[in-house]
Design a protein around this motif. Structure first.
Motif, PDB file in Angstrom:
ATOM      1  N   TYR A 216     -27.185   3.373  48.470  1.00 57.57           N
ATOM      2  CA  TYR A 216     -25.773   3.642  48.233  1.00 57.57           C
ATOM      3  C   TYR A 216     -25.123   3.961  49.578  1.00 57.57           C
ATOM      4  O   TYR A 216     -25.648   4.783  50.342  1.00 57.57           O
ATOM      5  N   LEU A 218     -22.835   5.897  51.021  1.00 54.76           N
ATOM      6  CA  LEU A 218     -21.999   7.087  50.847  1.00 54.76           C
ATOM      7  C   LEU A 218     -20.990   7.169  51.996  1.00 54.76           C
ATOM      8  O   LEU A 218     -21.351   6.984  53.159  1.00 54.76           O
ATOM      9  N   SER A 295     -32.630   5.699  47.511  1.00 51.97           N
ATOM     10  CA  SER A 295     -32.912   6.363  46.235  1.00 51.97           C
ATOM     11  C   SER A 295     -34.128   5.750  45.562  1.00 51.97           C
ATOM     12  O   SER A 295     -34.332   4.534  45.612  1.00 51.97           O
ATOM     13  N   GLU A 299     -29.252   8.846  40.694  1.00 55.07           N
ATOM     14  CA  GLU A 299     -28.065   8.071  40.356  1.00 55.07           C
ATOM     15  C   GLU A 299     -26.889   8.481  41.235  1.00 55.07           C
ATOM     16  O   GLU A 299     -26.899   9.547  41.865  1.00 55.07           O
ATOM     17  N   PRO A 300     -25.851   7.641  41.301  1.00 52.04           N
ATOM     18  CA  PRO A 300     -24.714   7.916  42.191  1.00 52.04           C
ATOM     19  C   PRO A 300     -24.049   9.265  41.959  1.00 52.04           C
ATOM     20  O   PRO A 300     -23.651   9.941  42.913  1.00 52.04           O
ATOM     21  N   PHE A 404     -18.061   5.793  47.746  1.00 50.78           N
ATOM     22  CA  PHE A 404     -19.005   4.770  48.176  1.00 50.78           C
ATOM     23  C   PHE A 404     -18.227   3.599  48.749  1.00 50.78           C
ATOM     24  O   PHE A 404     -17.158   3.243  48.248  1.00 50.78           O
ATOM     25  N   PRO A 408     -23.456  -1.133  45.388  1.00 48.84           N
ATOM     26  CA  PRO A 408     -24.641  -0.303  45.139  1.00 48.84           C
ATOM     27  C   PRO A 408     -25.874  -1.166  44.883  1.00 48.84           C
ATOM     28  O   PRO A 408     -25.807  -2.188  44.203  1.00 48.84           O
ATOM     29  N   GLN A 410     -29.264  -0.651  43.099  1.00 50.92           N
ATOM     30  CA  GLN A 410     -29.983   0.295  42.245  1.00 50.92           C
ATOM     31  C   GLN A 410     -31.475   0.288  42.554  1.00 50.92           C
ATOM     32  O   GLN A 410     -32.054  -0.766  42.831  1.00 50.92           O
ATOM     33  N   LEU A 455     -24.295   3.550  36.842  1.00 47.34           N
ATOM     34  CA  LEU A 455     -23.391   3.004  37.847  1.00 47.34           C
ATOM     35  C   LEU A 455     -21.923   3.305  37.564  1.00 47.34           C
ATOM     36  O   LEU A 455     -21.067   2.966  38.378  1.00 47.34           O
ATOM     37  N   ALA A 458     -20.575   5.277  40.318  1.00 42.91           N
ATOM     38  CA  ALA A 458     -20.389   4.458  41.520  1.00 42.91           C
ATOM     39  C   ALA A 458     -19.126   3.616  41.394  1.00 42.91           C
ATOM     40  O   ALA A 458     -18.335   3.511  42.336  1.00 42.91           O
ATOM     41  N   THR A 462     -15.900   3.830  44.076  1.00 40.05           N
ATOM     42  CA  THR A 462     -15.954   2.743  45.056  1.00 40.05           C
ATOM     43  C   THR A 462     -14.629   2.005  45.004  1.00 40.05           C
ATOM     44  O   THR A 462     -14.376   1.235  44.063  1.00 40.05           O
TER      45      THR A 462
END
Length: 520
Positions: A216, A218, A295, A299-300, A404, A408, A410, A455, A458, A462
């Motif tokens: 991710y 960030l 990760s 999770e986000p 973000f 992403p 995952q 997600l 995220a 985002t």
């Protein structure tokens, strides 16, 4: 058959490496058709354009029919990073057998990189841009499918653009269920063929990975309270606030996940940019930062929660330090502004605009316009949207806004049962291949495999989601990685361990295919 398979794998690898395919180039766009024309021993071969791709790129699909519906996919990417780093060896960068003596001569003259020199002089390693990352893996997949005489259906997928935005994999994923339906396939496993780097003797590199780490990007948009440089304690210098934030985040163990002996690398800063335009003696008001956060399961939403906690520590430390220094220097300014630093997510920021004419008529239009800026990377587009939203939000005073800044990736994993089947086949055949839970680099497995979900956080945080990119959701196929190993990819000393890639890897793939098919 064994000698023929190894020779064919080597031949394919050297052929594919000789075809340039730098990400985003015309060569990459031409590669799919070129590869489709080259493939042999398949019942059907076709290409599919990546929708809306400004570079005109596409993916390659090739099917070898078995009996019935049970099917296994072998996949990998064909794009490479540029080869300018080879310098005066640029013209040889795609010719491994000619490049090897040239690099040896360079290293013997310079006395640098003794491990690379020893590797290349041993004869076991071949250099070349893209040979390790990852055309040798594609070659092993192609050679295995050509030689396969079993009953499984084998689908080969070669994708573009793994090195930048994974546009190839993201375009291929929604096609797979339709391909399966149209061709009568039940897909039981996807084998990614990417390489693993190993600076040791190869024990780690020679591994089957039963998942892949997530990534991710960030980001933080940091605003301060501007002040004249002669009165530094009366404001909040955004550059200093950002510096404390960077110090808090750099390799923060709170964001380094551990699974057994495997540790996801902690975050490190990838960019920090003061947004001040030109020179004056006013302190900086805005700074843009982003980090790589890896990760295993996290999770986000959890990443954002931890980020806010780390930011709180950074703000407290900065305030205490400045209070101490103001007292020591005897400055008369009031630094109470530091007690009002806000910490929030992009979702909270956009909530201040949502439903207003500014949001509907300005922000969404600007978001759509950024999607057309094909030469502008995703983090830069995100920065512009953070700036735009903040400017119209009515927020005053210092604030740290997290979100973000790109697509992403995952983390994905597969079942213990599949791991047992695969490793049982490898161990019974006596191959020197170990097991790891997570492929240690970012990979397209994140789009093919079984991720933890989550997600939604995220997406909400985002700003470019829905305009610059969309994710249709992974089909959630069981996905593992079995590929070659070597050293220093993305470097002019990129080199492949040839005996493993050409002799061992194809046999491992055949054993795994048979085991999964028989025990599925």
């Amino acid at each position: 058959m064994t000698n023929n398979l190894a020779a064919r794998t080597r031949e394919i690898a050297l052929t594919l490496t000789a075809w340039p395919s730098v990400t985003g180039s015309a060569d990459e766009a031409a590669f799919a058709a070129r590869l489709a024309d080259y493939l042999q021993g398949f019942d059907e071969v076709w290409t599919a354009a990546i929708p809306g791709d400004a570079a005109g790129r596409g993916n390659v699909f090739a099917l070898k029919r078995g009996k019935g519906r049970r099917s296994i996919v072998l996949t990998g990417h064909f794009d490479t990073v540029p080869r300018d780093d080879y310098g005066d060896l640029y013209s040889l960068a795609l010719c491994p057998e000619e490049l090897r003596p040239a690099i040896i001569a360079r290293l013997e003259l310079s006395g640098e990189h003794p491990l690379a020199l020893a590797d290349l002089k041993s004869g076991d390693f071949l250099p070349g841009r893209g040979l390790l990352d990852m055309k040798a893996g594609l070659a092993a997949g192609i050679a295995v499918i050509e030689s396969y005489r079993g009953e499984a259906n084998l689908l080969f997928i070669a994708v573009a653009d793994e090195e930048d935005r994974s546009a190839g994999a993201r375009a291929a994923v929604p096609l797979i269920p339709k391909i399966a339906k149209d061709h009568g396939l039940d897909i039981e496993l996807i084998i990614n063929l990417d390489a693993i780097a190993d600076q040791g003797v190869g024990r780690f590199g020679q591994s089957a990975a039963f998942g892949s780490i997530g990534k991710y990007l960030l980001c933080a948009y940091v605003t301060g309270k501007e002040s004249h440089a002669c009165y530094p304690f009366s404001g909040v210098n955004a550059a200093y606030l950002a510096a404390e934030l960077v110090a808090e985040f750099e390799c923060a163990p709170e964001l380094a996940e551990i699974t057994g002996p495997e540790i996801a690398a902690p975050p490190t800063i990838l960019q920090m940019r003061d947004l001040k335009q030109g020179y004056n003696v006013t302190t900086p008001g805005h700074v843009w930062i982003y980090w790589n956060v890896l990760s295993h399961r996290r999770e986000p939403g959890e990443i954002l929660r931890i980020a806010r906690e780390l930011a709180g520590r950074a703000v407290a430390r900065a305030r205490a330090r400045l209070d101490e220094r103001r007292a020591v220097t005897g400055r008369p300014e009031n630094s109470e502004t530091w007690s009002n630093v806000q910490i929030m997510d992009f979702e909270e920021l956009i909530g201040l605009l949502r439903g207003t004419p500014v949001f509907e008529e300005k922000f969404l239009a600007y978001k759509a316009s950024q999607a057309g800026e094909h030469k502008v990377d995703f983090p830069t587009r995100s920065k512009v949207l953070f700036e735009t939203a903040h400017a119209d939000s009515g927020l005053h005073g210092p604030v740290i806004i997290f979100g973000f800044a790109s697509i992403p990736y995952q983390p994905v994993t597969c079942t213990a049962r599949l791991r047992d089947i695969v490793m049982g086949a490898i161990e019974n055949a006596g191959f020197p291949v170990g097991a790891i839970q997570y492929f240690p680099g970012i990979s397209d497995m994140s789009f093919f495999g079984q991720g933890p979900g989550g997600l939604e956080e995220a997406e909400k945080n985002t700003p470019i989601w829905g305009a610059s990119f969309n994710l249709d959701g992974s089909p959630g196929y069981p996905c593992i990685n079995i590929g070659p190993w070597g050293r220093d990819y993305h470097h002019w000393l990129e080199r492949l361990h040839a005996p493993y890639a050409f002799e061992t890897l194809p046999k491992v793939l055949l054993a795994v295919i048979e085991a999964v098919f028989k025990r599925g």
